[in-house]
Motif scaffolding. Structure first.
Motif, PDB file in Angstrom:
ATOM      1  N   MET A 187      37.875  38.888  41.234  1.00 28.98           N
ATOM      2  CA  MET A 187      36.839  38.957  40.200  1.00 28.98           C
ATOM      3  C   MET A 187      35.936  37.731  40.172  1.00 28.98           C
ATOM      4  O   MET A 187      34.740  37.843  39.918  1.00 28.98           O
ATOM      5  CB  MET A 187      37.466  39.171  38.826  1.00 28.98           C
ATOM      6  N   ILE A 211      32.642  35.961  35.067  1.00 35.51           N
ATOM      7  CA  ILE A 211      33.437  37.198  34.982  1.00 35.51           C
ATOM      8  C   ILE A 211      33.042  37.974  33.723  1.00 35.51           C
ATOM      9  O   ILE A 211      32.926  39.199  33.756  1.00 35.51           O
ATOM     10  CB  ILE A 211      34.951  36.886  35.024  1.00 35.51           C
ATOM     11  N   ALA A 212      32.809  37.249  32.629  1.00 34.33           N
ATOM     12  CA  ALA A 212      32.343  37.931  31.415  1.00 34.33           C
ATOM     13  C   ALA A 212      31.015  38.625  31.697  1.00 34.33           C
ATOM     14  O   ALA A 212      30.777  39.746  31.242  1.00 34.33           O
ATOM     15  CB  ALA A 212      32.204  36.940  30.264  1.00 34.33           C
ATOM     16  N   LEU A 226      29.943  39.693  34.621  1.00 30.20           N
ATOM     17  CA  LEU A 226      30.205  40.858  35.481  1.00 30.20           C
ATOM     18  C   LEU A 226      30.719  42.029  34.629  1.00 30.20           C
ATOM     19  O   LEU A 226      30.281  43.166  34.797  1.00 30.20           O
ATOM     20  CB  LEU A 226      31.216  40.510  36.583  1.00 30.20           C
ATOM     21  N   ASN A 227      31.652  41.735  33.705  1.00 26.90           N
ATOM     22  CA  ASN A 227      32.168  42.794  32.824  1.00 26.90           C
ATOM     23  C   ASN A 227      31.023  43.450  32.065  1.00 26.90           C
ATOM     24  O   ASN A 227      30.954  44.666  31.940  1.00 26.90           O
ATOM     25  CB  ASN A 227      33.180  42.223  31.827  1.00 26.90           C
ATOM     26  N   ARG A 228      30.124  42.603  31.554  1.00 29.00           N
ATOM     27  CA  ARG A 228      28.977  43.081  30.778  1.00 29.00           C
ATOM     28  C   ARG A 228      28.083  43.958  31.653  1.00 29.00           C
ATOM     29  O   ARG A 228      27.710  45.061  31.279  1.00 29.00           O
ATOM     30  CB  ARG A 228      28.200  41.849  30.320  1.00 29.00           C
ATOM     31  N   TYR A 283      28.811  45.489  34.413  1.00 27.54           N
ATOM     32  CA  TYR A 283      29.498  46.699  34.855  1.00 27.54           C
ATOM     33  C   TYR A 283      29.588  47.719  33.717  1.00 27.54           C
ATOM     34  O   TYR A 283      29.284  48.894  33.913  1.00 27.54           O
ATOM     35  CB  TYR A 283      30.900  46.344  35.358  1.00 27.54           C
ATOM     36  N   LEU A 284      29.969  47.265  32.525  1.00 22.36           N
ATOM     37  CA  LEU A 284      30.119  48.184  31.395  1.00 22.36           C
ATOM     38  C   LEU A 284      28.764  48.802  31.032  1.00 22.36           C
ATOM     39  O   LEU A 284      28.675  50.007  30.785  1.00 22.36           O
ATOM     40  CB  LEU A 284      30.733  47.470  30.186  1.00 22.36           C
TER      41      LEU A 284
END
Ligand code: HEM
Lengths: 230, 253
Positions: free
Chosen positions: B181, B239-240, B242-244, B246-247
């Protein structure tokens, strides 16, 4: 949607959302439970328990809460086992970067111990209040000038803590374990849904630590109160 | 001031003939190593000794030896790139070790990074993730005039910090889940912060994450070990992000 549920971030998303939901529940649970130590007659706690048991909104939330726990627990095992598979051969010289007791490295163990406690806890209280009604007597409490009959939940809870130091200690230890789980879980859950950056990082980590202490001390203080006072 | 000499060291190294064979640890004694020499020089000295004795030298990755190419790896005494911060193995020096110490050297351990020989692992998985979306394919024209495309200082800095990733794999090696990640988030972030990269942001995040999952890397559990091990100090804030990304991309599907 199915590709989202199978993706690593998707799975983690469900852990995060259920985890945050469980934290909300834990906060409500704690605030009501604290009534146990603010009124030795038990009336306050009994009124709160009666309100929760008869409130239709809470009736709807009960199965939702059970579902939240189930998804969180099942996913936690799925994710942890899958993640273990990603490293078929482990290191001979271990890991010097993170302490072996860091909560972030032991979420399944902490969660598993909380789960073991939950099974006991549900058998001791929820099962008796909702299913068998064993040991429950009726009391009359004055509510806005009217005497209302309700079950004496206070007597069951206080009775357990007054009679057994062992159970008190189990409850205190479990509070600590839940606190450790949340000390990582709270900020991690927000990070997972993308709510984090360089500035918020420190804030969220501090908030998680404060929340963890409030929850751990808040729950532990109840059995402690009964141990010391009675 | 002359460098101290380490009279004796015990080097415990993972030896493995090829990707199919079973490997095992082997311990070698090494004498008279200057604390001023670099870690890879120490391995060169060891290999010289092995060759003189008629043995197979230890295979390990290295190239620029100045911390920018991302070739060197090695998990040394429980830490990726060894006991120092924000460096690659080639920048590690023997002054970090003591007289008579046993130094354990292992290859990166991850299902997605199979061992090729001894300490060399196959990091093609990173190339595959990059090929899935770690580029800009829209026409961005020639080199624009300075300030023709206004980019805030903070955004430029964050994009540059993410672009510092050299793809060495220390994040995967360190993560208890062998998760990629941090790598993927750095590659996504360096574009997500800039106008040329934003255009394909959604597609990129989805493609790179799905490739990462397919290749057998584990998931992120936010332990933060990766950013501590990262020689370029890439932050898990990426990573936060990327999460954002991606979501939001998945939400728009
Ligand atoms: C009231 C009880 C609980 C609360 C409030 C809670 C809360 C949380 C929160 C907020 C997270 C963070 C999610 C994230 O990192 O995105 C989390 C993670 C986790 N929980 Fe719980 N949890 C509870 C019970 C349990 C139980 C009973 C188990 C398992 C048996 C469990 C296992 C885990 C695991 C393994 C993780 C880490 C998942 C990961 O990092 O990917 N939890 N929990």
């Amino acid at each position: 949607m199915s590709s989202f549920m199978k993706s690593s971030i998707g799975k983690k998303f469900f852990m995060s959302v259920t985890g945050l939901f469980l934290i909300t529940f834990i906060c409500v649970h704690l605030s009501l439970n604290l009534l146990l130590i603010f009124d030795d007659s038990g009336d306050l706690f009994n009124m709160a328990a009666h309100f929760m048991a008869t409130n239709p909104a809470i009736k709807i939330m009960e199965p939702v809460l059970a579902l939240g726990f189930l998804v969180h627990i099942i996913w936690s095992f799925v994710i942890t086992l899958e993640n273990r598979k990603a490293r078929p051969i482990s290191y001979n010289s271990g890991d010097k970067v993170l302490s072996p007791i860091a909560p972030s490295k032991n979420m399944l163990i902490l969660g598993g111990l909380v789960l073991a406690f939950l099974v006991m806890h549900i058998a001791q209280f929820w099962w008796k209040f909702k299913i068998t009604h064993e040991g429950l007597t009726a009391v009359h409490v004055m509510q806005s000038g009217v005497s209302v009959e309700m079950e004496n939940a206070y007597a069951v809870v206080a009775g357990l803590f007054k009679s057994s130091a062992l159970y008190c200690i189990i409850y205190i230890v479990a509070s600590g374990l839940l606190g450790l789980h949340i000390s990582h879980g709270f900020w991690s859950a927000l990070h997972t849904i993308g709510w984090n950056n360089q500035i918020w990082r420190k804030r969220l980590e501090v908030a998680a630590r404060i929340l963890a202490w409030v929850i751990a001390v808040g729950f532990a203080i109840i059995p402690l109160y009964f141990m010391i006072k009675f | 001031m002359a460098d101290k000499i380490l009279n004796k060291l015990y080097i415990k190294i993972w030896r493995q003939k090829n990707s199919k064979s079973q490997g095992a640890f082997e311990t070698y004694e090494l004498e008279n190593v200057s604390q001023g020499s670099s870690f890879l020089e120490m391995l060169d000295i060891l290999n010289d000794q092995l060759i003189r004795e008629g043995n197979d030298p230890v295979a390990f990755d290295h190239d620029c030896r100045e911390g920018i190419c991302g070739m060197c790896s090695l998990y040394i005494n429980g830490e990726a790139h060894g006991p120092d911060t924000e460096i690659t193995t080639c920048q590690l020096h023997m002054r970090k070790f003591n007289e008579g110490e046993t130094i354990t050297i292992e290859p990166w351990r991850a299902g997605a990074f199979p061992v090729i020989k001894d300490l060399i692992v196959n990091r093609n998985a990173f190339e595959e993730i990059q090929q899935a979306g770690g580029y800009v394919s829209v026409g961005t024209g020639g080199v624009p005039d300075g300030n023709a495309i206004p980019i805030g200082q903070d955004d430029a800095e964050e994009a540059m910090d993410a672009a510092a990733c050299i793809g060495c794999g220390a994040c995967v090696a360190t993560c208890k889940n062998s998760s990629a990640m941090l790598f993927v988030s750095a590659k996504v972030s360096q574009f997500a912060k800039l106008p040329q990269g934003k255009v394909e942001g959604k597609r990129r995040a989805k493609a790179m994450v799905s490739k990462m999952d397919e290749l057998g890397f584990g998931g992120c559990t936010n332990t933060g070990a990766c950013e501590i091990a990262c020689p370029k100090a890439i932050s898990i804030s990426n990573i936060a992000r990327l999460n954002r990304e991606y979501l939001c991309a998945k939400l728009a599907d």
